[in-house]
Every structure is written in structure tokens, then in C-alpha cells.
Design a protein around this motif. Sequence first.
Motif, PDB file in Angstrom:
ATOM      1  N   UNK A  88       0.850  -1.226   0.013  1.00 36.70           N
ATOM      2  CA  UNK A  88       0.078   0.034   0.066  1.00 36.70           C
ATOM      3  C   UNK A  88       0.863   1.197   0.079  1.00 36.70           C
ATOM      4  N   UNK A  89       1.948   1.242   0.794  1.00 38.52           N
ATOM      5  CA  UNK A  89       2.959   2.133   0.807  1.00 38.52           C
ATOM      6  C   UNK A  89       3.456   2.464  -0.493  1.00 38.52           C
ATOM      7  N   UNK A  90       3.758   1.445  -0.982  1.00 39.42           N
ATOM      8  CA  UNK A  90       4.502   1.543  -2.436  1.00 39.42           C
ATOM      9  C   UNK A  90       3.505   2.198  -3.314  1.00 39.42           C
ATOM     10  N   UNK A  91       2.385   1.724  -3.244  1.00 37.40           N
ATOM     11  CA  UNK A  91       1.196   2.203  -4.228  1.00 37.40           C
ATOM     12  C   UNK A  91       0.955   3.633  -4.062  1.00 37.40           C
ATOM     13  N   UNK A  92       0.721   4.341  -2.809  1.00 38.62           N
ATOM     14  CA  UNK A  92       0.418   5.604  -2.492  1.00 38.62           C
ATOM     15  C   UNK A  92       1.800   6.530  -2.893  1.00 38.62           C
ATOM     16  N   UNK A  93       2.986   5.815  -2.978  1.00 37.08           N
ATOM     17  CA  UNK A  93       4.053   6.651  -3.422  1.00 37.08           C
ATOM     18  C   UNK A  93       4.214   7.160  -4.957  1.00 37.08           C
ATOM     19  N   UNK A  94       3.442   6.298  -5.802  1.00 39.06           N
ATOM     20  CA  UNK A  94       3.108   6.624  -7.040  1.00 39.06           C
ATOM     21  C   UNK A  94       2.856   8.000  -7.483  1.00 39.06           C
TER      22      UNK A  94
ATOM     23  N   UNK B  95       1.313   9.011  -9.822  1.00 42.72           N
ATOM     24  CA  UNK B  95      -0.324   9.022 -10.647  1.00 42.72           C
ATOM     25  C   UNK B  95      -1.168   8.741  -9.588  1.00 42.72           C
ATOM     26  N   UNK B  96      -1.115   8.246  -8.374  1.00 42.06           N
ATOM     27  CA  UNK B  96      -2.018   7.945  -7.484  1.00 42.06           C
ATOM     28  C   UNK B  96      -2.331   9.283  -6.539  1.00 42.06           C
ATOM     29  N   UNK B  97      -3.627   9.696  -6.811  1.00 39.58           N
ATOM     30  CA  UNK B  97      -3.823  11.021  -6.322  1.00 39.58           C
ATOM     31  C   UNK B  97      -4.746  10.974  -4.962  1.00 39.58           C
TER      32      UNK B  97
END
Length: 215
Positions: free
Chosen positions: A49-55, A57-59
Motif C-alpha cells: 500500500x505504501x508503494x502504491x501511495x508513493x506513485x 499518478x496516485x492522487x
Amino acid sequence: MILWDAHSHFPKNDGHSIYNAEQNGNGGRYHSVGIHPWKARNSFDQKKLKDSLSDNLCVALGEIGLDKLRGPDLYIQIDCLVKQLEINETFQLPVILHNVRATNELIALKKNFPQQTWVIHDFQKIRTFEALQKEGIEISIGQALLHRKDLQDFVNQLPLDRLLLESDEHPELLQEVYQKVCEVKNLSLLTLRDQIVENFKQIFKRWQTGWNEQN
Ligand SMILES: [Zn+2]
């Protein structure tokens, strides 16, 4: 005219909608990630989840939330929600929330996360608005507006800078939702669109960065 969509379960390629990516991958689109309350569980991959939120394009974090009519026991939902909100303390991304009969619980939780911007998506419970507003919780409105006179009257009274619009499960209805707001508030589509863009910029800060880069 491209219309800005605060929450969609269907990927679009217009660069102006926030795709609820879940586990599907985001396909290079602006998107949100999070564990929906129906899928809440005791443990999940927090690093992922942390990795995904670091993207970039993840707003937003979402769609997450609470649902008293569906999904696992409420205590499991609350635990899963809180863990995600805690992870978000480092990111401070806006949060897209699913709320079914859990306004009181969400308001109580918000006090522990005063800096985060929360948006209740598919907002319908007008009588909860004042309490939400007091906590600084924003709202997004979707297709319910098309057939609910009380919601239309509510939107008529609502300051334009408090409004987000979404397609959720109904990509085909976004234009109608915009048109209904125009009708109710006696606005041109262009005026409404421009204001919604401003509201997006206020709330989805990362998206703004991406927007400037790509346009
Ligand atoms: Zn949704």
C-alpha cells in the motif's frame, strides 16, 4: 467537453478522472488505491500500500470506508480503515470514502486525522452534511442526483466550491450529472466545469502537478 470525474470504477483515457484502481493496476492513469470496506481484512500488505501511495499518478487513498449493511464485521472494517489512514499520515493524500450508515463513526475517527482531507463519495444523506462540514469533510455527488429531488434542492443551496462530481459505477451518466447540476443551479456547463476543475486542484494536489506536466 471533457468532464472531471472524482471517482470512477471504469478506466478512462481522458486524464481527467480518478480511476479506482484496487488490485487491477492503474494503466498509467490518475487513480486511487485502497482496500474497500467490503474487502476489509485483519491484515494486508502494508508495504504494498505504501508503494502504491508513493506513485505520482496516485492522487488519493480510496475507496476505503465503512459499510454497516455489507462486508465483514464492523470492527474488522474499522481496523482495516484505521490502518490505511495511519499509513496515509506520511502521504497526506486526500481520502475517498465509502459510507453506509457510519457517519458517526467516521466523524469520530476524523478527529484523529485532522490534517487529512476526506471526501465522502456518492453523498446522499443530506441531514449528515452539517456534521460532516464541521469536521471539514468534503462530498462528491453522483447519479443519485438525477432522480432525487431532495438532493437537487440540496445542491441548489450548496456553494459551488464545495462540490465534486463523479460517475462511480456509471461512466455513461457523468454528463447527465453535470447537466443536472447546471439545470438546478442555472449555470452553463462551461462555468460548472471550470469551477469543478478548481475544486479538483484544491483537493487532489498531486493530480494538479500531473495536470500541469501533461498539459
Ligand atoms: Zn465507488
